[in-house]
Design a protein around this motif. Structure first.
Motif, PDB file in Angstrom:
ATOM      1  N   ARG A   1       0.873  -1.176   0.000  1.00  0.00           N
ATOM      2  CA  ARG A   1       0.000   0.000   0.000  1.00  0.00           C
ATOM      3  C   ARG A   1       0.907   1.222   0.000  1.00  0.00           C
ATOM      4  N   THR A   2       0.982   1.916  -1.099  1.00  0.00           N
ATOM      5  CA  THR A   2       1.892   3.061  -1.179  1.00  0.00           C
ATOM      6  C   THR A   2       1.127   4.329  -1.532  1.00  0.00           C
ATOM      7  N   VAL A   3       1.390   5.372  -0.760  1.00  0.00           N
ATOM      8  CA  VAL A   3       0.658   6.626  -0.939  1.00  0.00           C
ATOM      9  C   VAL A   3       1.632   7.773  -1.096  1.00  0.00           C
ATOM     10  N   SER A   4       1.315   8.692  -1.989  1.00  0.00           N
ATOM     11  CA  SER A   4       2.105   9.925  -2.059  1.00  0.00           C
ATOM     12  C   SER A   4       1.126  11.083  -2.209  1.00  0.00           C
ATOM     13  N   GLY A   5       1.181  12.013  -1.284  1.00  0.00           N
ATOM     14  CA  GLY A   5       0.332  13.211  -1.376  1.00  0.00           C
ATOM     15  C   GLY A   5      -0.787  13.302  -0.365  1.00  0.00           C
ATOM     16  N   PHE A   6      -1.008  12.243   0.409  1.00  0.00           N
ATOM     17  CA  PHE A   6      -1.961  12.338   1.519  1.00  0.00           C
ATOM     18  C   PHE A   6      -1.615  11.278   2.547  1.00  0.00           C
ATOM     19  N   ASP A   7      -2.394  11.230   3.622  1.00  0.00           N
ATOM     20  CA  ASP A   7      -2.068  10.352   4.732  1.00  0.00           C
ATOM     21  C   ASP A   7      -2.227   8.876   4.344  1.00  0.00           C
ATOM     22  N   GLN A   8      -1.220   8.100   4.651  1.00  0.00           N
ATOM     23  CA  GLN A   8      -1.231   6.656   4.341  1.00  0.00           C
ATOM     24  C   GLN A   8      -2.447   5.956   4.959  1.00  0.00           C
ATOM     25  N   LYS A   9      -2.840   6.420   6.153  1.00  0.00           N
ATOM     26  CA  LYS A   9      -3.954   5.763   6.856  1.00  0.00           C
ATOM     27  C   LYS A   9      -5.253   5.933   6.100  1.00  0.00           C
ATOM     28  N   LYS A  10      -5.361   7.040   5.367  1.00  0.00           N
ATOM     29  CA  LYS A  10      -6.586   7.295   4.597  1.00  0.00           C
ATOM     30  C   LYS A  10      -6.789   6.202   3.554  1.00  0.00           C
ATOM     31  N   LEU A  11      -5.675   5.748   2.942  1.00  0.00           N
ATOM     32  CA  LEU A  11      -5.792   4.699   1.926  1.00  0.00           C
ATOM     33  C   LEU A  11      -6.291   3.399   2.561  1.00  0.00           C
ATOM     34  N   ALA A  12      -5.707   3.043   3.718  1.00  0.00           N
ATOM     35  CA  ALA A  12      -6.132   1.816   4.401  1.00  0.00           C
ATOM     36  C   ALA A  12      -7.620   1.886   4.705  1.00  0.00           C
ATOM     37  N   LEU A  13      -8.059   3.053   5.116  1.00  0.00           N
ATOM     38  CA  LEU A  13      -9.463   3.261   5.477  1.00  0.00           C
ATOM     39  C   LEU A  13     -10.378   3.131   4.262  1.00  0.00           C
ATOM     40  N   ILE A  14      -9.989   3.760   3.168  1.00  0.00           N
ATOM     41  CA  ILE A  14     -10.825   3.718   1.965  1.00  0.00           C
ATOM     42  C   ILE A  14     -10.884   2.289   1.412  1.00  0.00           C
ATOM     43  N   LEU A  15      -9.761   1.574   1.461  1.00  0.00           N
ATOM     44  CA  LEU A  15      -9.764   0.187   0.983  1.00  0.00           C
ATOM     45  C   LEU A  15     -10.685  -0.677   1.859  1.00  0.00           C
ATOM     46  N   ALA A  16     -10.625  -0.434   3.177  1.00  0.00           N
ATOM     47  CA  ALA A  16     -11.478  -1.205   4.085  1.00  0.00           C
ATOM     48  C   ALA A  16     -12.952  -0.917   3.802  1.00  0.00           C
ATOM     49  N   ILE A  17     -13.268   0.342   3.545  1.00  0.00           N
ATOM     50  CA  ILE A  17     -14.660   0.721   3.241  1.00  0.00           C
ATOM     51  C   ILE A  17     -15.105   0.069   1.929  1.00  0.00           C
ATOM     52  N   LEU A  18     -14.212   0.085   0.915  1.00  0.00           N
ATOM     53  CA  LEU A  18     -14.561  -0.522  -0.379  1.00  0.00           C
ATOM     54  C   LEU A  18     -14.785  -2.032  -0.229  1.00  0.00           C
ATOM     55  N   GLU A  19     -13.999  -2.659   0.623  1.00  0.00           N
ATOM     56  CA  GLU A  19     -14.161  -4.108   0.839  1.00  0.00           C
ATOM     57  C   GLU A  19     -15.463  -4.398   1.567  1.00  0.00           C
ATOM     58  N   LYS A  20     -15.703  -3.620   2.613  1.00  0.00           N
ATOM     59  CA  LYS A  20     -16.851  -3.880   3.480  1.00  0.00           C
ATOM     60  C   LYS A  20     -18.173  -3.531   2.796  1.00  0.00           C
ATOM     61  N   HIS A  21     -18.220  -2.379   2.131  1.00  0.00           N
ATOM     62  CA  HIS A  21     -19.507  -1.881   1.626  1.00  0.00           C
ATOM     63  C   HIS A  21     -19.728  -2.108   0.135  1.00  0.00           C
ATOM     64  N   CYS A  22     -18.674  -2.450  -0.601  1.00  0.00           N
ATOM     65  CA  CYS A  22     -18.865  -2.606  -2.043  1.00  0.00           C
ATOM     66  C   CYS A  22     -18.510  -4.014  -2.504  1.00  0.00           C
ATOM     67  N   GLY A  23     -18.134  -4.868  -1.586  1.00  0.00           N
ATOM     68  CA  GLY A  23     -17.857  -6.256  -1.931  1.00  0.00           C
ATOM     69  C   GLY A  23     -16.595  -6.445  -2.752  1.00  0.00           C
ATOM     70  N   LEU A  24     -15.690  -5.488  -2.728  1.00  0.00           N
ATOM     71  CA  LEU A  24     -14.435  -5.655  -3.473  1.00  0.00           C
ATOM     72  C   LEU A  24     -13.406  -6.337  -2.567  1.00  0.00           C
ATOM     73  N   ASN A  25     -12.395  -6.918  -3.178  1.00  0.00           N
ATOM     74  CA  ASN A  25     -11.384  -7.593  -2.379  1.00  0.00           C
ATOM     75  C   ASN A  25      -9.994  -7.201  -2.876  1.00  0.00           C
ATOM     76  N   PHE A  26      -9.204  -6.601  -1.981  1.00  0.00           N
ATOM     77  CA  PHE A  26      -7.874  -6.138  -2.367  1.00  0.00           C
ATOM     78  C   PHE A  26      -6.752  -6.992  -1.773  1.00  0.00           C
ATOM     79  N   SER A  27      -7.129  -8.162  -1.233  1.00  0.00           N
ATOM     80  CA  SER A  27      -6.127  -9.003  -0.550  1.00  0.00           C
ATOM     81  C   SER A  27      -4.993  -9.430  -1.466  1.00  0.00           C
ATOM     82  N   PHE A  28      -5.268  -9.518  -2.751  1.00  0.00           N
ATOM     83  CA  PHE A  28      -4.234 -10.006  -3.670  1.00  0.00           C
ATOM     84  C   PHE A  28      -3.727  -8.903  -4.597  1.00  0.00           C
ATOM     85  N   TYR A  29      -3.983  -7.663  -4.175  1.00  0.00           N
ATOM     86  CA  TYR A  29      -3.593  -6.531  -5.030  1.00  0.00           C
ATOM     87  C   TYR A  29      -2.712  -5.540  -4.293  1.00  0.00           C
TER      88      TYR A  29
END
Ligand SMILES: Nc1ncnc2c1ncn2[C@@H]1O[C@H](COP(=O)(O)OP(=O)(O)O)[C@@H](O)[C@H]1O
Ligand SMILES: [Mg+2]
Length: 462
Positions: A320-348
């Motif tokens: 998980r690599t971020v440039s230009g904003f807080d790294q934690k925000k990315l973790a949060l958005i990915l978790a929301i996408l997994e939980k609420h949109c049924g996406l899975n980023f475990s292998f990405y």
């Protein structure tokens, strides 16, 4: 004989103690105490005590807020509309970013407006600064320059000149006779800055202190330096890019989080008139994994491009690599996408970048980050000429953001005519020449309305 007192001062927070300690009880830093001799200054010894008494607020008279304006708009705006007379400002930045260039240009503008300026350089020679002034076409203006490192001499010369604006370049290079240690150590910085601060306040000079930044990105020297001054401004930039950002972090006389944008070239720093154009490269082209948003920085909307790359991971733990904003925000958005949109980023692996190297804290860019991630994941470009503005809540709601009408106005100005935005903001905005407004209530509504067949394809590849 002058009695010399020895104290130990913490390098990171300036906590003072008569005995050495391994760990600072104030800030918790280890091995940060430095032995310092403090000789009582002549003024402190002989000064007779003057009493002060409280006054009623209602007694005062209104004084107009008259600022010293340089005419360099990006600089004046960050200060809150020009320099507040008698204010002390700290301008901090990496070496070579352009602090001396900026302040020399600003000094030149002040001189052109018949203000008295004194530029004190403790780092560079007369010849070096003359060379810079020549390059900036300021050589013909009567700008006094003092090359000096000793505080007592600097204070004497400033009093002689009695200028409106004083520039000290840099505070880390100035030293005082009253304290021991080399220039730049914590007790020297503390002594020099507090004496300059006190004298500037007494005499009404507007003072600019240039400060260097440590490897960790904070101003080198004690934290009290930041607490003491009225204004703290960071001058940032990336050596790979030409532009420089002036950002106010603290301002007793104006708003904070205001941005000033410049381009650095041979002739010095030039103001950026239209920042949005700088940060979005292609308005026409549509590309996978890129989405446009409008961030609100200080008092101004700026269009930026969020770029996402989602690719199959080759490691056990996805990156998980971020440039230009807080790294934690990315973790949060990915978790929301997994939980609420049924996406899975475990292998990405997920890489996110704000194009152009800008750093953004505005939560209004969340929706755009989510859209860019999804676009890269399903390998499908987003709609052309679309902007995504909205904050995403933990429960998947798309939350309202401030100044929506001004953000949309900015987007329209640059030719964007489709706006994806929170439903709650809808009633507030006036429709300003936008062809389509998509009100989005939840993040799953945005993701699922788009290409449900592609989602199937993604799950197949997992
Ligand atoms: N002759 C030159 N031509 C073009 N740019 C220059 C020249 N000299 C210096 N610069 C630019 O100015 C920068 C140094 O600016 P300066 O004001 O000295 O930085 P700081 O005071 O923050 O250390 C360099 O990094 C470079 O980008
Ligand atoms: Mg410099």
């Amino acid at each position: 004989m002058v009695k010399v007192k020895t104290v130990y001062i913490c390098n990171s927070c300036a906590y003072e103690t008569p005995k050495w300690a391994g760990k600072c009880p104030e800030c918790g830093s280890w091995n940060s105490f430095e032995e310092t001799e403090i000789r009582p200054s002549q003024q402190q010894k002989g000064a007779s005590r003057e009493h002060n008494s409280p006054r009623l607020l209602s007694e005062g008279t209104d004084t107009p807020d008259i600022r010293i304006v340089s005419g360099i708009n990006e600089f004046d705006r960050v200060l809150g509309g020009g320099v507040f007379p008698g204010s002390v400002s700290l301008i901090a930045g990496d070496p070579g970013i352009g602090k001396s260039t900026l302040l020399l240009q600003v000094s030149g503008e002040f001189v052109k407006k018949n203000k008295k300026v004194l530029y004190v350089s403790a780092e560079e020679s007369f010849r070096q600064i003359r060379g810079r002034a020549k390059r900036l076409e300021l050589i013909d203006f009567p700008l006094p320059l003092l090359v000096e490192t000793e505080l007592e001499e600097i204070l004497f010369q400033i009093e002689q000149q009695d200028p409106d604006v004083v520039i000290i370049d840099s505070i880390q290079a100035v030293f005082s006779q009253n304290v021991s240690g080399a220039p730049g150590n914590v007790s020297q910085i503390r002594e020099c800055s507090s004496r300059l601060f006190r004298t500037a306040k007494e005499k009404g000079w507007s003072l600019f202190l240039v400060g260097h930044i440590t490897k960790e990105g904070s101003i080198a020297g004690p934290k009290i330096l930041e607490h003491m001054v009225d204004v703290v401004i960071y001058f940032e930039g990336d050596s790979l890019y030409q532009y420089r950002i002036l950002r106010s972090l603290k301002n007793r006389y104006g708003p904070t989080h205001e941005l000033g944008l410049f381009l650095m070239d041979q002739e010095g720093l030039k103001e950026v008139q239209n920042p949005s154009q700088l940060f979005i490269s292609h308005t026409e082209e549509i590309r996978t994994g890129a989405s446009i948003t409008c961030s609100f920085e200080g008092s101004r909307p700026i269009l930026v491009e969020v770029q996402a790359l989602v690719s199959r991971t080759n490691y056990g733990i996805p990156q998980r690599t971020v440039s230009g904003f807080d790294q934690k925000k990315l973790a949060l958005i990915l978790a929301i996408l997994e939980k609420h949109c049924g996406l899975n980023f475990s292998f990405y692996d997920v890489f996110i970048k704000i194009a152009g190297g800008l750093r953004i804290d505005d939560p209004g860019i969340d929706l755009s980050i989510a859209a860019a991630i999804h676009s890269s994941l399903v390998n499908q470009p987003l709609e052309a000429k679309a902007v995504f503005i909205g904050e995403i809540g933990l429960n998947g709601d798309v939350r309202p953001v401030s100044q929506m009408d001004r953000r949309i106005e900015e987007a329209v100005k640059l030719g964007f005519n489709r706006v994806f935005m929170p439903e709650i903001n809808l009633h507030k905005i006036k429709k300003i020449g936008v062809d389509q407004i998509h009100s989005i209530k939840t993040i799953s509504a945005l993701i699922n309305q788009k290409n449900s067949h592609q989602r199937t394809r993604v799950s197949e590849t997992l």
